[in-house]
Design a protein around this motif. Structure first.
Motif, short mmCIF file in Angstrom:
data_model
loop_
_atom_site.label_atom_id
_atom_site.label_comp_id
_atom_site.label_asym_id
_atom_site.label_seq_id
_atom_site.Cartn_x
_atom_site.Cartn_y
_atom_site.Cartn_z
N GLY A 1 0.79 -1.18 0.19
CA GLY A 1 0.04 -0.03 -0.01
C GLY A 1 0.96 1.35 -0.01
O GLY A 1 2.03 1.23 -0.14
N GLY A 2 0.27 2.41 0.12
CA GLY A 2 0.99 3.74 0.23
C GLY A 2 0.61 4.43 -0.95
O GLY A 2 -0.66 4.34 -1.32
N GLU A 3 1.33 5.35 -1.49
CA GLU A 3 0.90 6.35 -2.61
C GLU A 3 1.94 6.82 -3.51
O GLU A 3 2.73 7.64 -3.09
N THR A 4 1.89 6.19 -4.58
CA THR A 4 2.99 6.68 -5.60
C THR A 4 2.52 7.76 -6.21
O THR A 4 1.26 8.23 -6.41
N THR A 5 3.33 8.56 -6.98
CA THR A 5 3.02 9.42 -7.90
C THR A 5 3.46 9.40 -9.29
O THR A 5 4.41 8.49 -9.59
N VAL A 6 3.15 10.39 -10.25
CA VAL A 6 3.63 10.31 -11.43
C VAL A 6 4.15 11.81 -11.67
O VAL A 6 3.28 12.59 -11.44
N THR A 7 5.29 11.75 -12.23
CA THR A 7 5.81 13.04 -12.75
C THR A 7 5.55 13.09 -14.37
O THR A 7 5.87 12.16 -15.20
N LEU A 8 4.44 14.11 -14.60
CA LEU A 8 4.19 14.15 -15.99
C LEU A 8 5.32 14.50 -17.00
O LEU A 8 5.71 15.69 -16.73
N ARG A 9 5.38 13.84 -17.97
CA ARG A 9 6.18 14.39 -18.89
C ARG A 9 5.44 14.46 -20.30
O ARG A 9 5.98 15.01 -21.34
N GLY A 10 4.27 13.85 -20.42
CA GLY A 10 3.55 13.87 -21.74
C GLY A 10 1.85 14.38 -21.35
O GLY A 10 1.67 14.89 -20.09
N ASP A 11 1.09 14.43 -21.96
CA ASP A 11 -0.12 15.19 -21.84
C ASP A 11 -1.30 14.00 -22.24
O ASP A 11 -2.43 14.48 -22.67
N GLY A 12 -1.05 12.87 -21.80
CA GLY A 12 -1.96 11.68 -22.06
C GLY A 12 -2.86 11.52 -20.87
O GLY A 12 -2.68 12.38 -19.60
N THR A 13 -3.55 10.46 -20.76
CA THR A 13 -4.35 10.18 -19.69
C THR A 13 -4.00 8.58 -18.99
O THR A 13 -3.56 7.85 -19.63
N GLY A 14 -4.21 8.94 -17.68
CA GLY A 14 -3.76 7.54 -16.82
C GLY A 14 -3.76 8.06 -15.47
O GLY A 14 -4.54 8.79 -14.90
N GLY A 15 -2.99 7.25 -14.98
CA GLY A 15 -2.73 7.61 -13.23
C GLY A 15 -1.88 6.82 -12.60
O GLY A 15 -1.14 5.76 -13.54
N PRO A 16 -1.29 6.89 -11.45
CA PRO A 16 -0.18 5.97 -10.71
C PRO A 16 -0.27 4.66 -10.63
O PRO A 16 0.67 3.79 -11.00
N ASN A 17 -1.71 4.13 -10.33
CA ASN A 17 -2.04 2.74 -10.50
C ASN A 17 -1.85 2.01 -11.84
O ASN A 17 -1.42 1.03 -12.00
#
Length: 445
Positions: free
Chosen positions: A338-354
């Motif tokens: 568990g926990g909470e990962t993150t995403v550093t945006l490099r593009g402009d697409g769609t999604g999420g950390p999971n």
């Protein structure tokens, strides 16, 4: 709970992953944990490990905010009945209530309705006296749902800054350090408004380590962050705030504005805290299910943070090690985190950390006997409309396209095309991410 389960349950390993996810989310349901924590016996209200004599108060009010706030409110209404005087909570998952007003705000970016609701919460707390019992219902998402920007900073400026922070890769601790110093309600300021009332805060934690000062930006607990910390976060991630925001923070650093109340402040003398559910609540339930299905369960950690795609590589390596050397356990096994990962945006697409975790993990594993699944327990992964994803090596029929999707932060369309996303809708709770790696002892389906 998983709306598209039938299309995802391709093998026994896939079914086990889905069972673990459903059990974890169900265990953290706010109605469930609230009913376990609250009991009214005559005039005595039990809240967690505390007992409150309701005859000692002239009024009992409920305030709060977060994704689970409305569901929590329905339970507290049922328990308190006629003892309840007034109440208001802000959420993005409204429920029907009879005594407590439910205001629907937005998450993760605050909106006008949330601001109005936060002002109502603050007003009700401000009217409390020494003869008032305040029950504060706090859960994940409360930071966005209870904005209440300080004088001189507009909601639009706060919205823009929130978007910049969320896309920067900053941790929740860093983001909240900024939000606390731009709010009239966060960082212990709700407790300050309610003082000298008795305040019992009931929390559903979405924070790694359950730091109450971070859950919903800690409206009823001491805050150790400072204006200088907030400015440092903006500088660290090269975020340029509006002129009004920058001026407010700089005035705070210069001592021209009061800091948020810290430990030892008298406003917390009558404040009590009760954490009812957290990430480990979901992990423990998933562990039980895995064991019942004949797998050896291993909880790796409830505190995983960092870049989602990188965390996935480590998880995948553990799964492969188990298959290759029976370390740390022999397959069949289920690895949970568990926990909470993150995403550093490099593009402009769609999604999420999971979804990024799952795609990166599936790209990393070499064995067909490993299934990778990950969801946000609130049912919404990042800015997408799905909870997360489930995949194995066989899911990735075009690995070059998968790598491109990761590179451009556009993983959702790739996973949707392969029927690999997990759809739950709003779950009514939020205890961070739940990751499941099912490792079979064979490569066969």
């Amino acid at each position: 709970m998983i709306r598209n389960r039938e299309g995802l349950a391709k093998t026994g390993a896939h079914e086990t992953a889905l069972d673990c996810i459903e059990a974890g989310i169900e265990a953290a349901q706010p109605t469930r944990v609230m009913n376990e924590a609250l009991e009214l016996d005559g005039r005595e209200l039990t809240v967690g490990d505390a007992t409150v004599d309701l005859d000692g108060y002239d009024e009992v009010v409920v305030v709060g905010g977060g994704k689970a706030a409305a569901q929590m409110a329905t339970v507290i209404e049922d328990v308190l009945g006629e003892w309840l005087t007034d109440g208001v909570v802000v959420t993005n998952d409204p429920q029907e209530t009879s005594r407590i007003r439910v205001v629907e705000g937005s998450h993760p970016t605050p909106n006008e309705a949330g601001e109005e609701g936060a002002r109502r919460v603050l007003s009700l707390a401000d009217g409390a006296t020494g003869e008032t019992l305040v029950l504060c219902l706090i859960s994940g998402g409360g930071s966005a749902l209870l904005p209440a920007p300080v004088d001189g900073v507009s909601l639009a400026e706060l919205q823009s800054l929130t978007d910049d922070l969320l896309s920067s890769g900053a941790t929740i601790h860093e983001i909240n350090a900024v939000r606390k110093h731009l709010s009239a309600i966060k960082g212990g300021q709700l407790a300050a408004a309610a003082a000298p009332a008795t305040v019992h805060s009931l929390l559903v934690s979405d924070v790694v380590g359950d730091d109450p000062s971070v859950i919903a930006s800690g409206p009823t607990v001491p805050d150790e962050s400072t204006y200088a910390d907030a400015l440092a976060v903006l500088e660290r991630y090269d975020i340029q705030p509006s002129t009004a925001v920058e001026a407010h923070l700089e005035e705070g650093v210069a001592g021209e504005r009061p800091e948020t109340p810290a430990a030892g402040d008298s406003v917390f003398e009558q404040a009590r805290l009760h954490v009812l559910a957290n990430g480990f609540t979901a992990l423990a339930a998933a562990r039980t299910v895995a064991e019942e299905r004949g797998y050896t369960p291993v909880i790796l950690s409830s505190r995983i943070e960092g870049e989602a795609r990188e965390a996935a590589k480590t998880h995948a390596a553990i799964a492969e090690e188990a298959r290759a050397s029976a370390n740390p356990v022999s397959p069949p096994a289920v690895f949970l985190s568990g926990g909470e990962t993150t995403v550093t945006l490099r593009g402009d697409g769609t999604g999420g950390p999971n979804q990024e975790f799952v795609l990166s993990g599936a790209l990393t594993v070499e064995s067909a006997g490993v299934v990778v699944a990950s969801v946000d327990t609130d049912g919404k992964d990042g800015a997408s409309d799905v909870a997360g994803a489930l995949a194995d090596r066989e899911t990735l029929d075009n690995r070059r396209q998968a790598r491109t999707a990761l590179a451009t932060n556009d993983v959702s369309p790739y996973l949707v095309e392969r029927n690999a996303v997990i759809e739950t809708g709003k779950t009514g709770t939020n205890v961070n991410d739940l990751r499941v790696l099912v490792v079979d002892d064979t490569d066969s389906p």
